[in-house]
Design an enzyme around this catalytic site. Sequence first.
Site, PDB file in Angstrom:
ATOM      1  N   ASP A 349       4.872   2.691   6.046  1.00 34.72           N
ATOM      2  CA  ASP A 349       5.289   1.317   6.277  1.00 34.72           C
ATOM      3  C   ASP A 349       5.718   0.678   4.951  1.00 34.72           C
ATOM      4  O   ASP A 349       5.025   0.822   3.935  1.00 34.72           O
ATOM      5  CB  ASP A 349       4.110   0.551   6.884  1.00 34.72           C
ATOM      6  CG  ASP A 349       4.473  -0.855   7.295  1.00 34.72           C
ATOM      7  OD1 ASP A 349       5.337  -0.996   8.173  1.00 34.72           O
ATOM      8  OD2 ASP A 349       3.901  -1.806   6.728  1.00 34.72           O
ATOM      9  N   GLU A 386       9.828   4.065   5.615  1.00 34.71           N
ATOM     10  CA  GLU A 386      10.526   2.837   5.995  1.00 34.71           C
ATOM     11  C   GLU A 386      11.030   2.290   4.666  1.00 34.71           C
ATOM     12  O   GLU A 386      10.261   1.713   3.890  1.00 34.71           O
ATOM     13  CB  GLU A 386       9.582   1.841   6.674  1.00 34.71           C
ATOM     14  CG  GLU A 386      10.312   0.609   7.171  1.00 34.71           C
ATOM     15  CD  GLU A 386       9.368  -0.475   7.698  1.00 34.71           C
ATOM     16  OE1 GLU A 386       9.750  -1.173   8.635  1.00 34.71           O
ATOM     17  OE2 GLU A 386       8.247  -0.633   7.174  1.00 34.71           O
TER      18      GLU A 386
END
Lengths: 709, 103
Positions: A349, A386
């Site tokens: 993330d 990401e």
Amino acid sequence: MHRVDLFPTHEYQGLKLRPGRPYPFGATVVGNMVNFSVYSRYATDCTLVLFHNREEKPFIEIPFFKEFRLGNVFSMIIFNLDYENIEYGFRMDGPFQPEEGHRFDKSKILLDPYAKLIAGRDVWGQEPNWDSLYQYRARVVFDDFDWEDDLPLETPVNDLIIYEMHVRNFTCGSAANVKHPGTFAGIIEKIPYLKELGVNCVELMPIHEFDEFENSRCSPIDGRQLYNLWGYSNVGFFAPKAAYASSGRFGMQVDELKNLVKKLHANGIEVILDVVFNHTAEGNEQGPYISYRGIDNKTYYMLTPDGYYFNFSGCGNTLNCNNPNVRDMIVESLRYWVTDYHIDGFRFDLAAILGRDQNGNPMSNPPLLESLAHDPILGKTKLIAEAWDAGGLYQVGSFPSWGRWAEWNGKFRDSMRRFLKSDEQVLADVKERIIGSPDLYASQKRGIKASVNFVTAHDGFTLMDLVSYNSKHNEANGEDNRDGENHNNSWNCGWEGECDDAGINRLRHQQVKNAITLLMVSQGIPMVLSGDEMGNSQQGNNNAYCQDNEIAWLDWNNLKKNADIFRYFKQIIKFRRLHKVLRYDEHLSHSDYLGLGYPDFSWHGVKAWQPESGYNNLTAAFMLNGQYTVTESEGVPDDFIYVAMNMHWEMHGFELPQLPQGMAWHIFANTGMDAPEDIFEPGEEPIIDNQHEVLLGPRSIIILVGRKK
Amino acid sequence: MNIESYKLGEELDSFNYEEVQDGILAILNKGCSAVLDMTSCNYVSSTGLRVLLYSKKIAASKGLKFCLVGMNAEVKDIMNVTGFDSFFDFYNTMEECLSAINN
């Protein structure tokens, strides 16, 4: 031989002790001993605090004697501890000088940063005792799960079909029909469903321990309690979320999660974890003491020169990922999940943060990312970034990769969404996405396998909402609809939200099929958002992070209601898995380098071999030559595959390229047709009468297969 | 095949695991298969699950059986969700178990 170092050297209030081993950090069972070890660069003193399970008051606090310290590590061994029935924490003493980065407070009992089992939030939504001195309570883990012959599957990355899912959303909803809704065990019950769908990898949204009560409040719309449902806020990097286990109330979440992984592997399904190493649940200066802040604030967090928390995560603090000790913790955590849980890969993330230095500046060769790319234990583990953060760093196409890192290709999502809604400015970009984004990944020789393609993910609209809403509708989140993405590239097909207009609903189904088709015929790793295969809606909420209710939960009644969508997903996934020509790992050459009479890949338009022939930049076609899938060592030639896309609102005829002698075009899919003519059984596609031209209705895609008559 | 049973109390956890483990091993070490009577047991902890699996593996290493009889639904469920169930044969009654072993 008996070891001679298995005897206590100290006794403290009846417990027998000896100096511990500094490494590994955390609590480790060795025979009848437990070794406790914790690192703090700036602490002056440390005490081990032991509780009986769930008791408010500790039964003993043991100081780390001088001889229990080595360097900046405090470690001790305790003999004959009934470790199934103890919880442990630390008190750290040291300076409280926020301007210097230090926030030691020995009145706090702190969670071990390396805790592998955490109690305190054992049953989802069960209100904790907020007055308790020690909220998130480390326990000692049993690490002897019997894996039998299981190992990570090591599926070639270009063969993956990823299914992004949330443990609760997947089985809490109505008609999920499982014994243990919202748990790891509930997922096991749905393995036959996942197999029927055909995905071979599940990506679990965060399953590290977090607190669902963090920032909990009531919905302004209906007064319902809002939770931290998604869990992008870590309490511990080594422990699974207890409340995601049906056995969490007995502290058995470790075994239950391992059993899930083992069962998924036995069914050919890999497990990727969504990991959140960019920040922790401790928030900013006003946040609680859970662990890191009190153990060694200046080590664990990126701090401004005057001691405040940098906020590149948008969540109050930023983990100091390129501090050597924090870096070690992250590497240790990932190794642990691979070694002890047989995890197949990780999606990081806001991974751009992992490449920032201790002052927040982006680095060209971030040591953490390099360590992970070259780590021996993670050597075959999928690493997916990401590739952006909340501080404005956007690295899609430029994330430091060392040939190991793949990326969530946000540009694939954006281009395909615009194409779907007939944006006339995007075709050139769409073409790059279809061939594995060479504009992003070819120059560094990262290959097609660097691109994780998706149209929808947990952030943003579900696929059905993408074709049902022009704007987000997040009022129920209690932030006056300010939260969530504003630029969704969505189109509601003529009415905002649910409607009973048959024409609009038909078009929505068609657009959903167009979207999954674009995803499945593009080169790169496709990722499907859980629930899209049954037309799941979040009622226009594009940021359902706090909606632990039917807004975010999958409604399994949709399987029946949108049976045509599920069937279409199932068949097109099967089609992709059947055709190697859709799953290259390196970029295509667009030339006839084998002298076969056809290039490996060719663009076409409404006229064969003339890609420039089309309408308003809304029509295009391409052909893949299956003969190129044969390598020297293996394989039989795949078929020819021809895909024609018409995102124009008018019907168009597409002239077909001629196939080699003896072959004919067969139709696999036509999104413009109603079920069951929209898609056929892969391998049993009917031959088409007209071998020279196909007609594409408005906003439809056709897939043809060229093989022997 | 010689078979002996061992009766569990209400719980199997870290407070009594040594006694139970010793009792089962005593049966297996005599060369007898062991049947664990769990009809009174309503809780098995993580430690307890390991006692069961360890016993099963010791039995197998000696060519003997180790069977579980009369497990209640909640304990069975715990074994199921943690995957421990896949290693065991379960029987509702002692008669069922004995007849299965003898056949």
